[in-house]
Design a protein around this motif. Structure first.
Motif, PDB file in Angstrom:
ATOM      1  N   TRP A  23      -9.860 -27.051 -19.905  1.00 57.42           N
ATOM      2  CA  TRP A  23      -9.701 -27.640 -21.551  1.00 57.42           C
ATOM      3  C   TRP A  23      -9.591 -29.138 -21.636  1.00 57.42           C
ATOM      4  CZ3 TRP A  23     -10.116 -24.265 -25.132  1.00 57.42           C
ATOM      5  CH2 TRP A  23     -10.057 -23.108 -24.912  1.00 57.42           C
ATOM      6  N   TYR A  25     -11.789 -30.801 -19.830  1.00 61.50           N
ATOM      7  CA  TYR A  25     -13.057 -31.020 -19.931  1.00 61.50           C
ATOM      8  C   TYR A  25     -13.690 -30.931 -21.300  1.00 61.50           C
ATOM      9  CZ  TYR A  25     -18.113 -30.378 -20.511  1.00 61.50           C
ATOM     10  OH  TYR A  25     -19.405 -30.725 -21.012  1.00 61.50           O
ATOM     11  N   ALA A  26     -13.082 -29.852 -22.219  1.00 59.72           N
ATOM     12  CA  ALA A  26     -13.531 -29.410 -23.595  1.00 59.72           C
ATOM     13  C   ALA A  26     -13.065 -30.741 -24.348  1.00 59.72           C
ATOM     14  CB  ALA A  26     -12.861 -28.435 -24.127  1.00 59.72           C
ATOM     15  N   HIS A  29     -15.487 -33.369 -23.591  1.00 62.67           N
ATOM     16  CA  HIS A  29     -16.640 -33.000 -23.939  1.00 62.67           C
ATOM     17  C   HIS A  29     -16.790 -33.453 -25.418  1.00 62.67           C
ATOM     18  CE1 HIS A  29     -20.347 -30.327 -24.550  1.00 62.67           C
ATOM     19  NE2 HIS A  29     -19.825 -30.239 -25.756  1.00 62.67           N
ATOM     20  N   ALA A  30     -15.755 -33.179 -26.429  1.00 63.26           N
ATOM     21  CA  ALA A  30     -15.710 -33.432 -27.814  1.00 63.26           C
ATOM     22  C   ALA A  30     -15.093 -34.687 -28.505  1.00 63.26           C
ATOM     23  CB  ALA A  30     -15.234 -32.050 -28.554  1.00 63.26           C
ATOM     24  N   GLY A  61     -19.885 -27.731 -29.314  1.00 59.86           N
ATOM     25  CA  GLY A  61     -19.758 -27.089 -28.000  1.00 59.86           C
ATOM     26  C   GLY A  61     -20.784 -26.963 -27.141  1.00 59.86           C
ATOM     27  N   SER A  62     -20.890 -26.769 -26.096  1.00 62.08           N
ATOM     28  CA  SER A  62     -22.091 -26.780 -25.128  1.00 62.08           C
ATOM     29  C   SER A  62     -22.884 -25.429 -25.435  1.00 62.08           C
ATOM     30  CB  SER A  62     -21.543 -26.439 -23.755  1.00 62.08           C
ATOM     31  OG  SER A  62     -22.497 -26.535 -22.714  1.00 62.08           O
ATOM     32  N   TYR A  83     -16.439 -23.728 -19.288  1.00 65.83           N
ATOM     33  CA  TYR A  83     -16.548 -25.296 -19.970  1.00 65.83           C
ATOM     34  C   TYR A  83     -17.363 -24.780 -21.450  1.00 65.83           C
ATOM     35  CZ  TYR A  83     -15.657 -27.988 -15.837  1.00 65.83           C
ATOM     36  OH  TYR A  83     -15.089 -28.816 -14.803  1.00 65.83           O
ATOM     37  N   SER A  87     -15.226 -25.351 -24.763  1.00 70.99           N
ATOM     38  CA  SER A  87     -16.049 -26.480 -25.669  1.00 70.99           C
ATOM     39  C   SER A  87     -16.363 -26.018 -26.970  1.00 70.99           C
ATOM     40  CB  SER A  87     -17.050 -27.016 -25.226  1.00 70.99           C
ATOM     41  OG  SER A  87     -18.011 -26.477 -24.691  1.00 70.99           O
ATOM     42  N   MET A  91     -14.632 -26.628 -30.796  1.00 70.66           N
ATOM     43  CA  MET A  91     -15.446 -27.258 -31.588  1.00 70.66           C
ATOM     44  C   MET A  91     -15.064 -27.443 -33.290  1.00 70.66           C
ATOM     45  SD  MET A  91     -17.998 -26.437 -34.206  1.00 70.66           S
ATOM     46  CE  MET A  91     -18.809 -24.694 -33.779  1.00 70.66           C
ATOM     47  N   ALA A 215     -22.108 -31.314 -20.560  1.00 71.62           N
ATOM     48  CA  ALA A 215     -22.116 -32.359 -21.722  1.00 71.62           C
ATOM     49  C   ALA A 215     -23.015 -32.413 -22.454  1.00 71.62           C
ATOM     50  CB  ALA A 215     -21.365 -33.611 -21.220  1.00 71.62           C
ATOM     51  N   ARG A 218     -26.335 -29.030 -25.961  1.00 65.74           N
ATOM     52  CA  ARG A 218     -25.221 -29.040 -27.150  1.00 65.74           C
ATOM     53  C   ARG A 218     -25.773 -27.983 -28.228  1.00 65.74           C
ATOM     54  NH1 ARG A 218     -20.897 -32.681 -27.840  1.00 65.74           N
ATOM     55  NH2 ARG A 218     -20.936 -33.665 -25.649  1.00 65.74           N
TER      56      ARG A 218
END
Length: 273
Positions: A23, A25-26, A29-30, A61-62, A83, A87, A91, A215, A218
């Protein structure tokens, strides 16, 4: 997703989704990439519509195909899947905040379509994969997955063909602006990769590479499905342009990894002589 999930232990995946680092990472990422990217874009004088499109891209998200791409690079697909899911779940929250801050008009998110796609592309395949793991012997399932994996990567690289239409139409109207969008897309992908790679570098080469590749990938179609016209007129041409750097990235990473391994092996051989 199903073909990739067949090669992943679902119990381990659910456990991974309970880890704070997934989380975190998420969030990177965002949220972190939204702040960094939009700040740079604003500093460079990006228009309101461009900022809106970039913020939507950052919230995205990914790509669901990311674990298959990571597996093709001979890295851990399980953590990439975690991940991706994390993500994707984050989102709509980040997208709502970004649009609230940057959109000058009222908007609404299509959460019904979002939930339907979660069931179709994530939770449904996870449930089916769990059943296959329960019903089929591991050795046989491994052989089946090995054969399916050969076709999965072909499907992955055919996906962007349906998204490049808007940039193609833009090219016919204004080739200069289309090239500008392509340059912006390449710059965004390079920025995503570099920032996340540097953040995760302390966890080792493979961990940083998995995070960086994830990352860049998308799931822009899902974001457009959820927010639609609220993302502004530039979003569709931008996501069409970004398909090229997104899908070239695994090839470049594979080339870089092989080059680094070859250099390492050559150094090792020379030291042994």
């Amino acid at each position: 997703m199903l073909f990739t999930l067949l090669g992943i232990n679902q119990s381990l995946l659910v456990r991974a989704l309970g880890q704070w680092r997934v989380w975190l990472y998420a969030f990177v990422h965002a949220v972190v990439l939204t702040i960094i990217t939009c700040t740079i874009a604003w500093g460079l004088g990006a228009s309101d519509n461009m900022l809106l499109a970039i913020s939507g891209l950052c919230a995205t998200g990914s790509l669901f195909a990311t674990p298959a791409i990571i597996r093709s690079l001979e890295m851990d697909a399980l953590i990439a899947m975690a991940y991706t899911i994390a993500s994707t779940l984050l989102m709509p929250i980040v997208l709502f905040i970004n649009l609230s801050l940057l959109s000058g008009e009222a908007f609404s998110l299509d959460l019904h379509s979002y939930i339907a796609r979660l069931v179709i592309f994530i939770f449904g395949p996870m449930g089916m994969a769990a059943l296959f793991h329960a019903w089929i012997k591991p050795e046989k399932l491994k052989r089946i997955h090995g054969k399916l994996a050969q076709f999965t990567i072909v499907l992955v690289f055919s996906f962007p063909l349906g998204l490049v239409g808007p940039i193609g139409a833009m090219w016919q109207k204004d080739s200069g602006y289309a090239l500008e969008l392509l340059a912006i897309s390449v710059a965004l992908c390079m920025l995503f990769f570099a920032v996340v790679y540097c953040i995760y570098r302390r966890y080792g080469e493979e961990a940083s590479m998995i995070a960086a590749v994830t990352a860049v990938n998308r799931n822009v179609l899902l974001t457009y499905t959820v927010a639609g016209a609220a993302l502004g007129p530039i979003f569709l041409p931008l996501i069409g342009a970004i398909q090229l750097p997104i899908y070239l990235q695994p090839l470049l990473v594979r080339w870089g990894v092989r080059l680094k391994r070859a250099s390492h092996n050559a150094t090792t051989d020379n030291s042994l002589k």
